[in-house]
Structure formats: C-alpha cells, structure tokens
Design an enzyme around this catalytic site. Structure first.
Site, PDB file in Angstrom:
ATOM      1  N   GLU A  24     -11.700   5.539 -10.588  1.00  0.00           N
ATOM      2  CA  GLU A  24     -10.513   5.020  -9.905  1.00  0.00           C
ATOM      3  C   GLU A  24      -9.768   4.001 -10.765  1.00  0.00           C
ATOM      4  O   GLU A  24      -8.549   3.897 -10.685  1.00  0.00           O
ATOM      5  CB  GLU A  24     -10.892   4.400  -8.557  1.00  0.00           C
ATOM      6  CG  GLU A  24     -11.396   5.433  -7.564  1.00  0.00           C
ATOM      7  CD  GLU A  24     -11.772   4.820  -6.247  1.00  0.00           C
ATOM      8  OE1 GLU A  24     -11.011   5.003  -5.282  1.00  0.00           O
ATOM      9  OE2 GLU A  24     -12.822   4.134  -6.184  1.00  0.00           O
ATOM     10  N   TYR A  56      15.229  -6.809   1.578  1.00  0.00           N
ATOM     11  CA  TYR A  56      14.291  -5.695   1.363  1.00  0.00           C
ATOM     12  C   TYR A  56      13.853  -5.591  -0.092  1.00  0.00           C
ATOM     13  O   TYR A  56      12.703  -5.267  -0.377  1.00  0.00           O
ATOM     14  CB  TYR A  56      14.924  -4.338   1.710  1.00  0.00           C
ATOM     15  CG  TYR A  56      15.494  -4.180   3.065  1.00  0.00           C
ATOM     16  CD1 TYR A  56      14.736  -4.422   4.203  1.00  0.00           C
ATOM     17  CD2 TYR A  56      16.802  -3.735   3.240  1.00  0.00           C
ATOM     18  CE1 TYR A  56      15.263  -4.245   5.463  1.00  0.00           C
ATOM     19  CE2 TYR A  56      17.341  -3.555   4.492  1.00  0.00           C
ATOM     20  CZ  TYR A  56      16.569  -3.814   5.608  1.00  0.00           C
ATOM     21  OH  TYR A  56      17.092  -3.639   6.843  1.00  0.00           O
ATOM     22  N   GLU A  75      -8.595  -4.211   0.951  1.00  0.00           N
ATOM     23  CA  GLU A  75      -8.527  -5.436   1.743  1.00  0.00           C
ATOM     24  C   GLU A  75      -8.012  -6.600   0.899  1.00  0.00           C
ATOM     25  O   GLU A  75      -7.220  -7.424   1.373  1.00  0.00           O
ATOM     26  CB  GLU A  75      -9.911  -5.785   2.309  1.00  0.00           C
ATOM     27  CG  GLU A  75     -10.437  -4.796   3.330  1.00  0.00           C
ATOM     28  CD  GLU A  75     -11.182  -3.586   2.753  1.00  0.00           C
ATOM     29  OE1 GLU A  75     -11.902  -2.934   3.517  1.00  0.00           O
ATOM     30  OE2 GLU A  75     -11.026  -3.285   1.544  1.00  0.00           O
ATOM     31  N   LYS A 101      -4.860   4.978   0.858  1.00  0.00           N
ATOM     32  CA  LYS A 101      -5.221   5.703  -0.367  1.00  0.00           C
ATOM     33  C   LYS A 101      -5.178   7.176   0.005  1.00  0.00           C
ATOM     34  O   LYS A 101      -5.917   7.628   0.882  1.00  0.00           O
ATOM     35  CB  LYS A 101      -6.615   5.298  -0.831  1.00  0.00           C
ATOM     36  CG  LYS A 101      -7.041   5.938  -2.140  1.00  0.00           C
ATOM     37  CD  LYS A 101      -8.464   5.557  -2.524  1.00  0.00           C
ATOM     38  CE  LYS A 101      -8.539   4.107  -2.896  1.00  0.00           C
ATOM     39  NZ  LYS A 101      -9.864   3.755  -3.504  1.00  0.00           N
TER      40      LYS A 101
END
Length: 125
Positions: A24, A56, A75, A101
């Site tokens: 990853e 934005y 997290e 994910k």
C-alpha cells in the site's frame, strides 16, 4: 430564518499511499473523500460575498495536502484533516468527514472500506 446550514464537497478522488501493508505504501490505492462543514451561511446569503462563507477551494487544498501525507491508518488521516479544517475555519461548528479506500486489500468484493467521523468544534459551543 435559517436554522442550520452546511457547506459540502462530495466525492473528491485521490490516489494516495495509506495502509498498513507494504504494497500500500508502494502502489497506493484510490480513495474518495466527502466532507460537510456545519456553519452559518446566513451572512453570505445576504451579502453574496466570498469572505462571508467557507471557500471550497481552500477546503479542497487542505484535504489534498493531508491526503498526500502517507499514513498507516485512515483514522489518522481523517483526524489531521478535521484538525486542519477547524484551524482554518474556527467558525465551523462541526465536521462530517468520510474517507473510503476503494480497493481495500482484504479479499472482499465490496465498494470500499473506510472511516466516518463527526467532529464537534468545542470552541464554538
């Protein structure tokens, strides 16, 4: 007149390097981020002035910067994003943030896995 309001951005897409598995951090993965900022937009409703609301583009830039920093846990990424948004916009009362994910390496056929946070800015209470 107005009881509650939110500024939101939906389905921001990123390729990033978050995860605990070695591949990853090398190959990365695709992520989707959604954010809702609970804040008053009443002044902007009257003024039509960008300075009276949440920009934005600034929200996106904060999220983009934090998504670019590799982390093992979503997290951790979500917590950093929330803190940076509160720092940039102290008038925000709460934030709803989710990070998905899209292809989690867990052998499941699913649309994604991730975290969802509801953060409250104690400074506005």
């Amino acid at each position: 007149m107005l009881q509650s309001s939110e500024i939101y951005i939906r389905n921001l897409r990123f390729h990033a390097y978050h995860g605990v598995l070695p591949q990853e951090s090398v190959l990365g993965n695709d992520f989707v981020v959604n954010v809702r900022l609970h804040c008053s937009i009443e002044k902007a409703m009257q003024s039509d002035n960008l300075h009276d609301t949440i920009n934005y583009a600034t929200v996106f830039e904060i999220i983009r910067q934090q998504m670019a920093i590799p982390s093992k846990l979503l997290e951790h990424v979500a917590g950093r994003i929330g803190q940076q948004l509160f720092n940039a916009f102290p008038e925000v009362e709460a934030i709803d943030l989710d990070i998905t994910k899209l292809n989690p390496p867990m052998g499941a056929d699913c649309d994604g896995a991730g975290v969802a946070l509801h953060l409250i800015n104690n400074k506005t209470k």
